[in-house]
Design a protein around this motif. Sequence first.
Motif, PDB file in Angstrom:
ATOM      1  N   GLN A   1       5.519  -5.971  -7.046  1.00 56.82           N
ATOM      2  CA  GLN A   1       4.960  -5.007  -6.544  1.00 56.82           C
ATOM      3  C   GLN A   1       5.630  -3.504  -6.486  1.00 56.82           C
ATOM      4  OE1 GLN A   1       2.234  -5.153  -5.222  1.00 56.82           O
ATOM      5  NE2 GLN A   1       2.071  -7.421  -5.083  1.00 56.82           N
TER       6      GLN A   1
ATOM      7  N   THR B   1       0.776  -1.113  -0.005  1.00 59.55           N
ATOM      8  CA  THR B   1       0.031  -0.138  -0.076  1.00 59.55           C
ATOM      9  C   THR B   1       0.940   1.408   0.056  1.00 59.55           C
ATOM     10  OG1 THR B   1      -1.875  -0.977   1.169  1.00 59.55           O
ATOM     11  CG2 THR B   1      -1.725   1.198   1.270  1.00 59.55           C
TER      12      THR B   1
ATOM     13  N   ARG C   1       2.318   2.385  -3.310  1.00 60.37           N
ATOM     14  CA  ARG C   1       1.454   3.133  -4.404  1.00 60.37           C
ATOM     15  C   ARG C   1       1.016   4.417  -3.816  1.00 60.37           C
ATOM     16  NH1 ARG C   1       1.196  -1.860  -4.703  1.00 60.37           N
ATOM     17  NH2 ARG C   1       0.245  -3.169  -6.293  1.00 60.37           N
TER      18      ARG C   1
ATOM     19  N   ALA D   1       2.122   3.541 -10.433  1.00 59.15           N
ATOM     20  CA  ALA D   1       1.093   4.429  -9.628  1.00 59.15           C
ATOM     21  C   ALA D   1       1.892   5.926  -9.486  1.00 59.15           C
ATOM     22  CB  ALA D   1       0.881   3.926  -8.307  1.00 59.15           C
ATOM     23  N   ARG D   2       3.207   5.829  -9.275  1.00 60.06           N
ATOM     24  CA  ARG D   2       3.694   7.492  -9.011  1.00 60.06           C
ATOM     25  C   ARG D   2       4.074   7.881 -10.280  1.00 60.06           C
ATOM     26  NH1 ARG D   2       7.084   7.441  -3.924  1.00 60.06           N
ATOM     27  NH2 ARG D   2       6.304   5.910  -2.637  1.00 60.06           N
TER      28      ARG D   2
ATOM     29  N   ARG E   1       7.222  -1.910 -18.603  1.00 60.97           N
ATOM     30  CA  ARG E   1       7.110  -2.764 -17.428  1.00 60.97           C
ATOM     31  C   ARG E   1       7.595  -3.947 -17.331  1.00 60.97           C
ATOM     32  NH1 ARG E   1       3.031  -3.666 -13.378  1.00 60.97           N
ATOM     33  NH2 ARG E   1       3.462  -5.506 -12.410  1.00 60.97           N
TER      34      ARG E   1
ATOM     35  N   GLU F   1       4.479  -2.008  -9.979  1.00 59.85           N
ATOM     36  CA  GLU F   1       3.209  -1.413  -9.666  1.00 59.85           C
ATOM     37  C   GLU F   1       3.430  -0.020  -8.973  1.00 59.85           C
ATOM     38  OE1 GLU F   1      -0.091  -2.155 -10.468  1.00 59.85           O
ATOM     39  OE2 GLU F   1       0.999  -3.940 -11.664  1.00 59.85           O
ATOM     40  N   GLY F   2       3.883  -0.141  -7.684  1.00 56.29           N
ATOM     41  CA  GLY F   2       4.217   1.265  -7.232  1.00 56.29           C
ATOM     42  C   GLY F   2       4.830   2.402  -8.053  1.00 56.29           C
TER      43      GLY F   2
ATOM     44  N   ASN G   1       3.079   8.316  -2.088  1.00 59.95           N
ATOM     45  CA  ASN G   1       4.083   9.142  -2.635  1.00 59.95           C
ATOM     46  C   ASN G   1       5.069   9.549  -1.518  1.00 59.95           C
ATOM     47  OD1 ASN G   1       2.948   9.709  -5.209  1.00 59.95           O
ATOM     48  ND2 ASN G   1       1.303  10.832  -4.328  1.00 59.95           N
TER      49      ASN G   1
END
Length: 237
Positions: free
Chosen positions: A101, A52, A55, A108-109, A117, A104-105, A57
């Motif tokens: 993971q 969590t 994802r 999101a950033r 990817r 994915e982070g 900042n």
Amino acid sequence: MDFQVAGDTLDEAERSRIAVELGLPLARPGATIPDAARVRVTAEGAAVELVTALRGNSAAIVEQGPPGTLPVGALRAALDGGRLLISMTTRLAWTLDTAAQICEGLLARGMLPAALRHDVELSLHEAIINAVLHGNLAMGGSLVDDPRQFDAFCQRLTATLADPERAARRIDVFVWLADGLLHISISDQGAGYDPAAIRPPVNVEAKSGRGLEIMRVMSSGLTVTDGGRTATLVFAI
């Protein structure tokens, strides 16, 4: 920027201990500070909490560890250089799907283009395997190709991870953007190795022993420093 330690799931005494060890002030409950000013400390082994945090900042994400094991120098270097730091114990780095993971982070950033990817995740996966197995756990060799040896390898891995000192060693991942490039640096706390002594595998179809070669092919550049303890991958974006 004035960075502060935040760790909402830790008790007050542990938050205070970590803040002192990291040399940063402790964010008070209910205080309004920008997420980018937070050094997020997650409970030891709390995979969901760390995922969590990835994802969000926050400026850095640090998994809780025993006293004296936190990445004080790495954190200071990351904060001073404007780099994202993700620091976790060996045990969590191995049991979590860490490369996926982190990617994915980064998506999101806004630090990782979706088109990159696959290459980034595969390269990072190989780097983390090397850092855990050959670095912090000092297991030597490689993931075996012979199924008859696999059970013995897994038993040896489980026994090595049960060593509290080795399991608490850290994997530090630094991420930053500069000059149209995505940089990802992976550091371990092992004994290191001589990169010049590593030769490409004779069998190109082998399932193991090809980590460095995969990283070189999939990235725009790979450098190994700190006596083999740090691998830095570069990707053109």
